[in-house]
Design a protein around this motif. Structure first.
Motif, PDB file in Angstrom:
ATOM      1  N   TRP A  42       0.623 -17.355 -13.201  1.00 17.53           N
ATOM      2  CA  TRP A  42       1.092 -16.873 -14.512  1.00 17.53           C
ATOM      3  C   TRP A  42       2.391 -17.565 -14.924  1.00 17.53           C
ATOM      4  CZ3 TRP A  42      -0.651 -11.619 -12.415  1.00 17.53           C
ATOM      5  CH2 TRP A  42      -1.924 -11.307 -12.920  1.00 17.53           C
ATOM      6  N   ARG A  43       3.294 -17.734 -13.947  1.00 15.88           N
ATOM      7  CA  ARG A  43       4.565 -18.411 -14.278  1.00 15.88           C
ATOM      8  C   ARG A  43       4.285 -19.839 -14.759  1.00 15.88           C
ATOM      9  NH1 ARG A  43       7.842 -22.066 -11.950  1.00 15.88           N
ATOM     10  NH2 ARG A  43       6.791 -22.155  -9.930  1.00 15.88           N
ATOM     11  N   LEU A  44       3.419 -20.542 -14.042  1.00 14.83           N
ATOM     12  CA  LEU A  44       3.144 -21.943 -14.375  1.00 14.83           C
ATOM     13  C   LEU A  44       2.314 -22.058 -15.658  1.00 14.83           C
ATOM     14  CD1 LEU A  44       2.507 -23.038 -10.701  1.00 14.83           C
ATOM     15  CD2 LEU A  44       4.401 -23.822 -12.135  1.00 14.83           C
ATOM     16  N   LEU A  45       1.437 -21.095 -15.917  1.00 20.38           N
ATOM     17  CA  LEU A  45       0.679 -21.123 -17.183  1.00 20.38           C
ATOM     18  C   LEU A  45       1.644 -20.946 -18.354  1.00 20.38           C
ATOM     19  CD1 LEU A  45      -2.490 -19.077 -16.151  1.00 20.38           C
ATOM     20  CD2 LEU A  45      -2.500 -21.425 -17.029  1.00 20.38           C
ATOM     21  N   GLY A  46       2.643 -20.089 -18.182  1.00 18.62           N
ATOM     22  CA  GLY A  46       3.664 -19.909 -19.233  1.00 18.62           C
ATOM     23  C   GLY A  46       4.352 -21.232 -19.523  1.00 18.62           C
ATOM     24  N   MET A  47       4.595 -22.020 -18.471  1.00 19.16           N
ATOM     25  CA  MET A  47       5.267 -23.322 -18.614  1.00 19.16           C
ATOM     26  C   MET A  47       4.377 -24.292 -19.402  1.00 19.16           C
ATOM     27  SD  MET A  47       5.064 -26.565 -16.866  1.00 19.16           S
ATOM     28  CE  MET A  47       4.333 -26.246 -15.271  1.00 19.16           C
ATOM     29  N   VAL A  48       3.075 -24.383 -19.071  1.00 13.62           N
ATOM     30  CA  VAL A  48       2.233 -25.364 -19.773  1.00 13.62           C
ATOM     31  C   VAL A  48       1.909 -24.908 -21.191  1.00 13.62           C
ATOM     32  CG1 VAL A  48       1.195 -26.522 -17.781  1.00 13.62           C
ATOM     33  CG2 VAL A  48       0.048 -24.530 -18.720  1.00 13.62           C
ATOM     34  N   TYR A  49       1.819 -23.608 -21.373  1.00 14.88           N
ATOM     35  CA  TYR A  49       1.516 -23.056 -22.701  1.00 14.88           C
ATOM     36  C   TYR A  49       2.743 -23.005 -23.613  1.00 14.88           C
ATOM     37  CZ  TYR A  49      -3.154 -20.683 -22.741  1.00 14.88           C
ATOM     38  OH  TYR A  49      -4.479 -20.360 -22.819  1.00 14.88           O
ATOM     39  N   THR A  51       5.051 -20.599 -23.559  1.00 19.99           N
ATOM     40  CA  THR A  51       4.994 -19.243 -24.107  1.00 19.99           C
ATOM     41  C   THR A  51       5.653 -18.233 -23.188  1.00 19.99           C
ATOM     42  OG1 THR A  51       3.518 -17.575 -25.059  1.00 19.99           O
ATOM     43  CG2 THR A  51       2.746 -18.614 -23.045  1.00 19.99           C
ATOM     44  N   LYS A  52       6.117 -17.152 -23.820  1.00 20.95           N
ATOM     45  CA  LYS A  52       6.604 -15.999 -23.052  1.00 20.95           C
ATOM     46  C   LYS A  52       5.512 -14.929 -23.049  1.00 20.95           C
ATOM     47  CE  LYS A  52      11.588 -16.427 -23.414  1.00 20.95           C
ATOM     48  NZ  LYS A  52      11.615 -17.856 -23.744  1.00 20.95           N
ATOM     49  N   ASN A  53       4.419 -15.179 -23.775  1.00 22.61           N
ATOM     50  CA  ASN A  53       3.341 -14.192 -23.864  1.00 22.61           C
ATOM     51  C   ASN A  53       2.597 -14.063 -22.543  1.00 22.61           C
ATOM     52  OD1 ASN A  53       3.939 -13.838 -26.545  1.00 22.61           O
ATOM     53  ND2 ASN A  53       2.350 -15.226 -27.292  1.00 22.61           N
ATOM     54  N   GLU A  54       1.906 -12.919 -22.406  1.00 24.85           N
ATOM     55  CA  GLU A  54       1.082 -12.738 -21.211  1.00 24.85           C
ATOM     56  C   GLU A  54      -0.175 -13.592 -21.346  1.00 24.85           C
ATOM     57  OE1 GLU A  54       1.562  -8.158 -19.957  1.00 24.85           O
ATOM     58  OE2 GLU A  54       1.309  -8.514 -22.095  1.00 24.85           O
ATOM     59  N   VAL A  55      -0.664 -14.077 -20.214  1.00 23.85           N
ATOM     60  CA  VAL A  55      -1.854 -14.940 -20.223  1.00 23.85           C
ATOM     61  C   VAL A  55      -2.970 -14.273 -19.405  1.00 23.85           C
ATOM     62  CG1 VAL A  55      -2.781 -17.232 -19.707  1.00 23.85           C
ATOM     63  CG2 VAL A  55      -0.382 -17.008 -20.390  1.00 23.85           C
ATOM     64  N   ALA A  56      -4.100 -14.020 -20.070  1.00 20.85           N
ATOM     65  CA  ALA A  56      -5.259 -13.461 -19.368  1.00 20.85           C
ATOM     66  C   ALA A  56      -6.006 -14.601 -18.691  1.00 20.85           C
ATOM     67  CB  ALA A  56      -6.171 -12.746 -20.358  1.00 20.85           C
ATOM     68  N   ILE A  57      -6.351 -14.394 -17.422  1.00 22.69           N
ATOM     69  CA  ILE A  57      -7.144 -15.380 -16.666  1.00 22.69           C
ATOM     70  C   ILE A  57      -8.554 -14.816 -16.567  1.00 22.69           C
ATOM     71  CG2 ILE A  57      -7.429 -16.607 -14.470  1.00 22.69           C
ATOM     72  CD1 ILE A  57      -4.421 -16.291 -13.976  1.00 22.69           C
ATOM     73  N   ILE A  58      -9.509 -15.560 -17.124  1.00 21.15           N
ATOM     74  CA  ILE A  58     -10.890 -15.076 -17.196  1.00 21.15           C
ATOM     75  C   ILE A  58     -11.775 -15.966 -16.323  1.00 21.15           C
ATOM     76  CG2 ILE A  58     -12.859 -14.795 -18.783  1.00 21.15           C
ATOM     77  CD1 ILE A  58     -10.664 -14.380 -20.997  1.00 21.15           C
ATOM     78  N   THR A  59     -12.653 -15.339 -15.544  1.00 16.38           N
ATOM     79  CA  THR A  59     -13.627 -16.133 -14.785  1.00 16.38           C
ATOM     80  C   THR A  59     -14.772 -16.452 -15.748  1.00 16.38           C
ATOM     81  OG1 THR A  59     -13.021 -14.974 -12.770  1.00 16.38           O
ATOM     82  CG2 THR A  59     -15.083 -16.218 -12.734  1.00 16.38           C
ATOM     83  N   SER A 167      -6.006 -29.572 -25.182  1.00 18.39           N
ATOM     84  CA  SER A 167      -4.639 -30.033 -25.440  1.00 18.39           C
ATOM     85  C   SER A 167      -3.611 -29.404 -24.514  1.00 18.39           C
ATOM     86  CB  SER A 167      -4.252 -29.847 -26.910  1.00 18.39           C
ATOM     87  OG  SER A 167      -4.595 -28.581 -27.390  1.00 18.39           O
ATOM     88  N   VAL A 168      -3.759 -28.138 -24.114  1.00 17.61           N
ATOM     89  CA  VAL A 168      -2.748 -27.523 -23.238  1.00 17.61           C
ATOM     90  C   VAL A 168      -2.668 -28.316 -21.927  1.00 17.61           C
ATOM     91  CG1 VAL A 168      -2.226 -25.490 -21.816  1.00 17.61           C
ATOM     92  CG2 VAL A 168      -2.884 -25.183 -24.203  1.00 17.61           C
ATOM     93  N   GLY A 169      -1.468 -28.763 -21.601  1.00 19.00           N
ATOM     94  CA  GLY A 169      -1.265 -29.519 -20.357  1.00 19.00           C
ATOM     95  C   GLY A 169      -1.432 -31.018 -20.539  1.00 19.00           C
ATOM     96  N   GLY A 170      -1.796 -31.449 -21.766  1.00 19.04           N
ATOM     97  CA  GLY A 170      -1.989 -32.885 -21.986  1.00 19.04           C
ATOM     98  C   GLY A 170      -1.286 -33.363 -23.244  1.00 19.04           C
ATOM     99  N   ASP A 171      -1.118 -32.453 -24.203  1.00 21.16           N
ATOM    100  CA  ASP A 171      -0.419 -32.818 -25.439  1.00 21.16           C
ATOM    101  C   ASP A 171       0.513 -31.655 -25.804  1.00 21.16           C
ATOM    102  OD1 ASP A 171       0.407 -34.340 -27.561  1.00 21.16           O
ATOM    103  OD2 ASP A 171      -1.526 -34.432 -28.568  1.00 21.16           O
ATOM    104  N   LYS A 252       0.810 -26.656  -9.862  1.00 19.13           N
ATOM    105  CA  LYS A 252       1.981 -27.134  -9.117  1.00 19.13           C
ATOM    106  C   LYS A 252       2.150 -28.649  -9.301  1.00 19.13           C
ATOM    107  CE  LYS A 252       4.191 -25.048  -6.309  1.00 19.13           C
ATOM    108  NZ  LYS A 252       5.475 -24.300  -6.507  1.00 19.13           N
ATOM    109  N   ARG A 253       1.021 -29.343  -9.386  1.00 20.48           N
ATOM    110  CA  ARG A 253       1.089 -30.789  -9.625  1.00 20.48           C
ATOM    111  C   ARG A 253       1.721 -31.070 -10.991  1.00 20.48           C
ATOM    112  NH1 ARG A 253      -1.227 -34.475  -6.686  1.00 20.48           N
ATOM    113  NH2 ARG A 253      -1.640 -35.861  -8.437  1.00 20.48           N
ATOM    114  N   ILE A 254       1.355 -30.266 -11.983  1.00 21.65           N
ATOM    115  CA  ILE A 254       1.949 -30.464 -13.323  1.00 21.65           C
ATOM    116  C   ILE A 254       3.450 -30.197 -13.259  1.00 21.65           C
ATOM    117  CG2 ILE A 254       1.947 -29.718 -15.750  1.00 21.65           C
ATOM    118  CD1 ILE A 254      -0.987 -29.010 -15.459  1.00 21.65           C
ATOM    119  N   GLU A 255       3.827 -29.156 -12.538  1.00 18.56           N
ATOM    120  CA  GLU A 255       5.254 -28.834 -12.442  1.00 18.56           C
ATOM    121  C   GLU A 255       6.019 -30.003 -11.810  1.00 18.56           C
ATOM    122  OE1 GLU A 255       6.499 -25.647  -9.756  1.00 18.56           O
ATOM    123  OE2 GLU A 255       7.862 -24.941 -11.330  1.00 18.56           O
TER     124      GLU A 255
END
Ligand SMILES: Cc1ncc(COP(=O)(O)O)c(C=O)c1O
Length: 391
Positions: A42-49, A51-59, A167-171, A252-255
């Motif tokens: 969640w911390r790292l998704l906030g970084m790539v997004y 955002t301070k918003n919550e991120v739902a992880i869906i299977t 685009s998230v994580g690439g642009d 972690k690689r993106i970080e």
């Protein structure tokens, strides 16, 4: 030959670190050990997004996340403005229709984009409560101005759903600064994580709207269930534990690379691809100024077929690039340069592409494409092309 090299706009090749992470023993998903991994995700998704918003992880794949976003804020009769212009932008409108929304379309030519005036006018005419857009339209290789749509959505009091799957994580995707209320992405694209996970970053405004929706038609994909679980720092259902290990390693690689350097690398690869295409007498599908930085759509030259380009790349060199979809089938091919793609891999693909074009009778000066690309990569990323993102 079996294609071994993926140069498609997802799924992308995974680093060994990610593959090895997925080989770890499965652990209980309600254990402190697993919750620690989730917390990091969640911390790292906030970084790539961004955002301070919550991120739902869906299977589920990206489309599951698209459906979750739409189904959670739409009910029969909700007025939705769906901005089209490609297969995925149109998909968001189709999903809204499945949940009973009254959908108006802003038709955008495939390969083109829209003006702010058109969006403004469509929002006024439709009285839309929700507007949907695919930020980076993978089917046409166009990046749309999501920031402008976000601004206009606010002005008109509409909720903004953006598919930022490629685009998230690439642009650059500024979830908070652009006012994206439900920002969707997927694992197998620029994040370079395994296929099978979808994500939605949800704003406070979107959570509020969800609570007002009376006619709820989703269960597994109802984001309110994710919110309840998020507040207990867990997931509502059994998550795909192994995929989450893979996601964690990929993030972690993106970080380590840093998001800024990763975006710079994607932009350099995209510009190198565009320059190489031009040097090989090929025509891009979109206008240059709104060409995507993660996937490049190129017209198949007059007199050549899909088999002459994509078929030969696959058969003779083991490289898979994507074809055109729906109305663009057989008319374009698409090079994915997202995720972990490095300068050397792009240069190899371009050398092979040049060779298949020459052998199929398309006039190309030997070395023209790779030389044009090399110049860009060297200027943008430094003398050593290994510096293109590091390892
Ligand atoms: C922009 C965009 N949106 C949505 C999707 C659908 O994602 P998935 O195939 O993971 O369901 C894709 C897949 O290519 C995409 O590129």
């Amino acid at each position: 030959m079996i294609a071994t090299k993926l140069m498609i706009p997802g799924p992308v090749e995974l680093d060994d670190e990610v593959l090895l992470a997925m080989a770890r023993p499965v652990m209980g998903h309600r254990t402190p050990e697993f919750e620690e991994v989730l917390e990091e995700c969640w911390r790292l998704l906030g970084m790539v997004y961004r955002t301070k918003n919550e991120v739902a992880i869906i299977t589920g794949s990206g489309t599951a996340a698209m459906e979750a976003a739409v189904a959670s804020v739409v009910e029969p009769g909700t007025r939705v403005l769906s901005i089209g212009g490609g297969k995925f932008g149109e998909r968001l409108g189709e999903i809204a229709r499945c949940f009973g929304a009254e959908v108006s379309r802003l038709e955008v030519e495939w390969g083109g984009t829209f003006s702010a005036e058109e969006v403004d006018e469509a929002l006024s005419e439709s009285g839309a409560e929700v507007v949907t857009l695919t930020h980076n339209e993978t089917s046409t290789g166009v990046v749309h101005d999501a920031g402008e749509v976000g601004r206009l959505a606010r002005e008109h009091g509409a909720l903004f759903i953006a598919d930022a799957i490629t685009s998230v994580g690439g642009d650059v995707v500024e979830t908070d600064a652009w006012g994206i209320d439900l920002c969707i992405t997927g694992s197998q694209k620029c994040l370079a994580a395994p296929p099978g996970l979808g994500f939605v970053a949800v704003s406070e405004r979107a959570w509020e709207r969800m609570q007002e929706v009376r006619n709820r038609h989703a269960f597994y994909l109802d984001l309110l269930r994710y919110r309840k679980a998020l507040r207990k720092r867990t997931t509502p259902f059994t998550p795909s534990v192994s995929l989450i290990y893979g996601l964690h390693a990929a993030l972690k690689r993106i970080e380590r690379e840093t998001l800024e350097a990763r975006i710079r690398r994607h932009r350099a690869l995209a510009e190198a691809t565009r320059r190489a295409a031009e040097a090989m007498n090929l025509e891009l599908l979109p206008e240059r100024e709104h060409a995507s930085n993660t996937v490049t759509a190129i017209r198949i030259p007059e007199g050549l077929s899909d088999a002459d380009v994509r078929g030969r790349l696959k058969e003779e060199y083991g490289i898979l690039v994507a074809g055109g979809q729906e109305k663009l089938k057989g008319r374009i091919f698409r090079i994915g340069h997202m995720g972990e793609v490095r300068a050397g891999e792009l240069l190899s693909l371009l050398a092979c592409l040049e060779q298949v074009l020459r052998c199929s009778g398309h006039g190309v000066k030997p070395g023209a494409g790779t030389e044009a690309a090399r110049e860009v990569l060297e200027a943008e990323l430094g003398e050593s092309l290994r510096a293109c993102g590091g390892g």
